[in-house]
Write an enzyme that holds these catalytic residues in place. Structure first.
Site, PDB file in Angstrom:
ATOM      1  N   GLU A   1       3.998  11.297   7.915  1.00  0.00           N
ATOM      2  CA  GLU A   1       4.980  11.385   8.990  1.00  0.00           C
ATOM      3  C   GLU A   1       4.544  12.494   9.920  1.00  0.00           C
ATOM      4  OE1 GLU A   1       9.031  12.142   7.811  1.00  0.00           O
ATOM      5  OE2 GLU A   1       9.468  13.113   9.706  1.00  0.00           O
TER       6      GLU A   1
ATOM      7  N   GLU B   1      11.501  17.999  16.876  1.00  0.00           N
ATOM      8  CA  GLU B   1      12.802  17.953  16.235  1.00  0.00           C
ATOM      9  C   GLU B   1      13.547  19.204  16.668  1.00  0.00           C
ATOM     10  OE1 GLU B   1      13.330  15.990  12.146  1.00  0.00           O
ATOM     11  OE2 GLU B   1      11.577  17.259  11.950  1.00  0.00           O
TER      12      GLU B   1
END
Length: 373
Positions: A160, A165
């Site tokens: 990932e 974020e």
């Protein structure tokens, strides 16, 4: 005369994926990425269309469901109430405090709705310059993200890449992280980038990007490079990023990492996306359709992937069959928090990839706990 928006996009498309060789981690010593001459766009969406219309279904799939893996509070819906174009060249993902259809979440009757989109089965990228220009929401409990999951999804082994974020309690900071076998969740490897002088990311649009090449991923914000990761950073663990990844955009509400909304949180909140693109430094083929790969044989290369899946999550594609995924996500250099996988991954918790139910709640897999596909 061409509009400022068109001119800006043309300039961005001309940038090179090549970056400065030496990168300092952290905003204080950030360096600017070097522009390149020949850029080939393999994926691009500037979200043009009538206000209230849906995203381009040939490029994006809307996931539906909740996310127990990260203990997120929202239910991801299909349709245009939570994800729609605004008629001004933006995709608007809206988190609302509501439950209009009696949705059930891992904790009972859902309290919030939002949206999550991915390009699984429609576009995969392998290497290049991957970026999104966005204006993120603000407020306690907000968790916007732009990330990628490796294919086929088997989080965390499939990998990932969290391009960006943010958690609401850190209005001035974003995180970039990688998750893989032996370094997922709170063990993800990454770093944060903080704006100077107390500026908040929610105050304006910013460009979040990674430049991805074989055995190298470099993160930048508005062209300022703040970290670079290679196999040497993994302490002998396996580098799983030299393969195709797909893109994911989502706005989660609550979860192990951001915490739940509180009395100070003003809803609805919006993640406004101006554009998403993947470019390479020379001729490359984008990945259209299931199994397609966007491999580029040039200088700069990039991959996309989903956030850390957590425990297996159950998600359903809009109009598609349910998919079980395991993902999990956490911020780079993260603090340990119970992850989406039940234990906090560095900041993010597992999330499911395409299809939804994530680690405890839905973000299968990677830090974000998004679903995998």
């Amino acid at each position: 005369m061409a509009s400022p928006r068109l001119l800006r996009r043309c300039l961005l498309a001309a940038l090179s994926a090549a970056l400065v060789g030496s990168v300092a981690v952290g905003p204080a010593r950030a360096q600017a990425a070097a522009p390149a001459a020949a850029a080939v766009t393999t994926f691009s969406d500037s979200f043009d269309g009538p206000a209230g219309s849906a995203v381009n279904g040939s490029k994006w799939t809307l996931e539906t469901g909740d996310n127990v893996n990260n203990h997120e509070r929202q239910y991801y819906t299909s349709g245009t109430k939570n994800a729609a174009l605004d008629g001004q060249g933006h995709l608007v993902i809206t988190a609302r405090k509501e439950n209009p259809a009696g949705y059930q979440c891992w904790y009972g009757s859902c309290q919030y709705t939002s949206a999550r989109l991915n390009t699984a089965g429609k576009f995969n990228a392998q290497y290049g310059h991957v970026e999104a220009r966005m204006k993120i929401p603000r407020g306690q409990g907000m968790w916007p993200a732009f990330w990628m999951l490796g294919t086929p999804v088997n989080w965390p082994d499939s990998g990932e890449i969290d391009v960006m974020e943010n958690v609401g309690f850190e209005p001035s900071t974003v995180h970039g992280t990688v998750h893989g076998p032996g370094y997922s969740g709170s063990g993800g490897i990454g770093a944060g980038y903080t704006l100077p002088n107390g500026q908040a990311f929610a105050d304006a649009f910013h460009t979040f990007a990674v430049d991805w090449a074989p055995d190298s991923i470099t993160w930048s914000v508005d062209g300022n490079v703040y970290q670079r990761r290679t196999p040497a950073d993994l302490g002998g663990k396996t580098w799983v990023f030299n393969k195709p990844f797909f893109l994911i955009l989502n706005l989660a509400v609550g979860g192990y990492w951001p915490g739940d909304p509180d009395g100070s949180t003003q809803l609805p909140q919006q993640l406004v996306v101006d554009s998403v693109s993947v470019t390479t430094s020379d001729s490359a083929a984008g990945g259209a359709g299931p199994g397609a790969r966007g491999q580029v044989r040039g200088r700069g290369r990039r991959e996309l992937r989903e956030r850390h899946p957590g425990p297996a999550l159950r998600l359903q594609r809009h109009g598609g069959a349910g998919l079980d995924r395991r993902l999990g996500r956490h911020p780079a250099g993260a603090r340990q928090m119970p992850g989406r996988h039940g234990q906090r991954h560095g900041g993010r918790v597992g999330r499911p990839a395409v299809g939804l139910h994530r680690r405890p709640p839905t973000r299968s897999g990677p830090s974000r706990g998004r679903t995998t596909s």
